[in-house]
Design an enzyme around this catalytic site. Sequence first.
Site, PDB file in Angstrom:
ATOM      1  N   THR A 137       0.843  -1.187   0.000  1.00 45.03           N
ATOM      2  CA  THR A 137       0.000   0.000   0.000  1.00 45.03           C
ATOM      3  C   THR A 137       0.878   1.236   0.000  1.00 45.03           C
ATOM      4  O   THR A 137       1.947   1.246   0.604  1.00 45.03           O
ATOM      5  CB  THR A 137      -0.955  -0.012   1.212  1.00 45.03           C
ATOM      6  OG1 THR A 137      -1.849  -1.120   1.049  1.00 45.03           O
ATOM      7  CG2 THR A 137      -1.790   1.248   1.298  1.00 45.03           C
ATOM      8  N   PHE A 170       1.219   5.060   0.997  1.00 44.93           N
ATOM      9  CA  PHE A 170       0.684   6.041   1.932  1.00 44.93           C
ATOM     10  C   PHE A 170       1.260   7.407   1.584  1.00 44.93           C
ATOM     11  O   PHE A 170       2.366   7.497   1.051  1.00 44.93           O
ATOM     12  CB  PHE A 170       1.108   5.690   3.365  1.00 44.93           C
ATOM     13  CG  PHE A 170       0.487   4.420   3.879  1.00 44.93           C
ATOM     14  CD1 PHE A 170      -0.636   4.453   4.685  1.00 44.93           C
ATOM     15  CD2 PHE A 170       1.035   3.179   3.553  1.00 44.93           C
ATOM     16  CE1 PHE A 170      -1.211   3.277   5.161  1.00 44.93           C
ATOM     17  CE2 PHE A 170       0.462   2.001   4.018  1.00 44.93           C
ATOM     18  CZ  PHE A 170      -0.660   2.048   4.818  1.00 44.93           C
TER      19      PHE A 170
END
Length: 575
Positions: A176, A178
């Site tokens: 992921t 960020f």
Amino acid sequence: MRIAIQGTHGSFSEAAARRRWPELVTLPCREAKDVVAAVRDGRAEAGCLPIENSLIGSVTTTYDLLEEAFGDGTLRLTHEILYPVHHTLMAPPGATLGGIKRVLSHPVALGQCRLWLEKHLPDVELVSAWDTAGSAEIVAQEGNTAIAAIAARHAAEPHGLRLLAERIEDDPTNQTRFLTFTRSDAPALPPAATQGASRHKTSVIVLIDHKPGMLALTLQAFGVRGVNLMALQSRPERSAPWTYRFYVDVDGSASDPRLAEALEEVEALAARVVVLGSYEAWVEGSRLSAPPPTPAHHTRKPDIPLVDRRRQPEGSRVEVRHLAFGGERPVLIAGPCSVESETMVLETAAEIARVGGDMLRGGAYKPRTSPYDFQGLGVKGLRYLADARERTGLPVVTEVLSWEEVAVVAHFADMLQIGARNMQNFTLLRAAARSGKPVLLKRGAGATIEEWLMAAEYILAEGNPNVVLCERGIRTFERATRHTLDLNAVVMVGERTHLPVIVDPSHAAGVRSLVVPLSMGSLAAGACGLIVEVHPDPDKAMSDGAQSLDLAMFAGLAAKVHGGAPGRGGARLAV
Ligand code: PEP
Ligand code: MN
């Protein structure tokens, strides 16, 4: 340093932020908008939100927050963090996989484990929770062995949960992205824990009017300046059905002159632009360092021009695939004026390679005096040239007429030709330079040597040193020939610049019979190569037949130029 995150302790957001700043203190927030509010109010120095997952794509809740959160300039993005995401199924002690009836987690996490869940727990009820660590907390409080949570492995132990299955994400490369942000007026964040070279990215929101070509024009503003577009995301504009906001991520910092110029243009074209910030991209082992800002719209003048021979008294070499301009051996470029058909270009190329030509020329985009004349086959022509290269091993040079076509021509060609008519088309010179391909810069028929060299300077000033000059005749009072070959210029340019110079005797003379003698004269004057037009049946040529050599004449020229030695072009001669 206090960082606001979405979720509780043990969440992926916390782990990601810790990857950058191991010493941080987290401020857990329930929703993404609470993270934004905490930073705006000064309750946290920075915020960290997930923006995109490698398996399921955008985190739309974050995207939808950005315009409102950043639109007034209070906040700016500071860093990107990539975090590998491995999921674990956990439940209270005594639970078994077979007994699980309900699974809680953040919807993004549930999406990332879809295949595993379908296979191992096809009938369970999937329940969305605010965050992964929070779902572990709820499961622990309920204490029901039929209810499990999907969260990071390290969220299990603090809540006394047992691991039922690990690494259940659909792809082991799952990660992921960020983004962290601060108030724009906040001091710089402490340096990140990692070290090494840094790279920057810039994120922008663009709202465009419904007009033909607006999105393409906006994106072109980046492309033509060689700014790499990394991501494009559209989200619905809630207040106006069927209109969209576009989220654009590009390589580089807004203080880079090319990106600054592109953003200025996008701002002029679009209805609204919000620059979310330029931030340090995640590179394993990267360190914070701002690139030196340089003023836009102006390149600082060097003390000595970049083309000046004093910079490289021995002369520069320009390599095109396995060939070198400016070396010991002259480079012989040959081919039709226009690419007329597939068979014609393949046959001509095969013959050129067979008799010792080094490189293939041929126009797919033609600058014609009359708009009613054949304008070239465009992309189809480029494909035929690339095919001919495949079959013969001859590198390809072809003309690009406008900046809009630079990308497609550079995709197929080994070298871009800027024609005589475009020698001072500065936008085209810049775009061609930015393509990174070597450039063959023809002299304008009415251009002085100084103007020609300054045109080359444009390309070098854009950071592309691979320019070969081509004298192709200038316009004089003489009408018996198409132009007048200026051999003065070949010698003089060789004295004043380090760039290799070649000669095009075909366009200079406009008459076939002059081409071979002028070729030999040019080499004697110091040209390091030739570009000549060759056609299998010159009288039927769609352009410039009168000056095109037939195949036999070209074989004679090649033998003279290479002294009977084979050319360097044809690595694979058979067609
Ligand atoms: C060409 O090479 O076919 C051509 C059009 O050349 P110039 O730009 O020199 O006229
Ligand atoms: Mn021509």
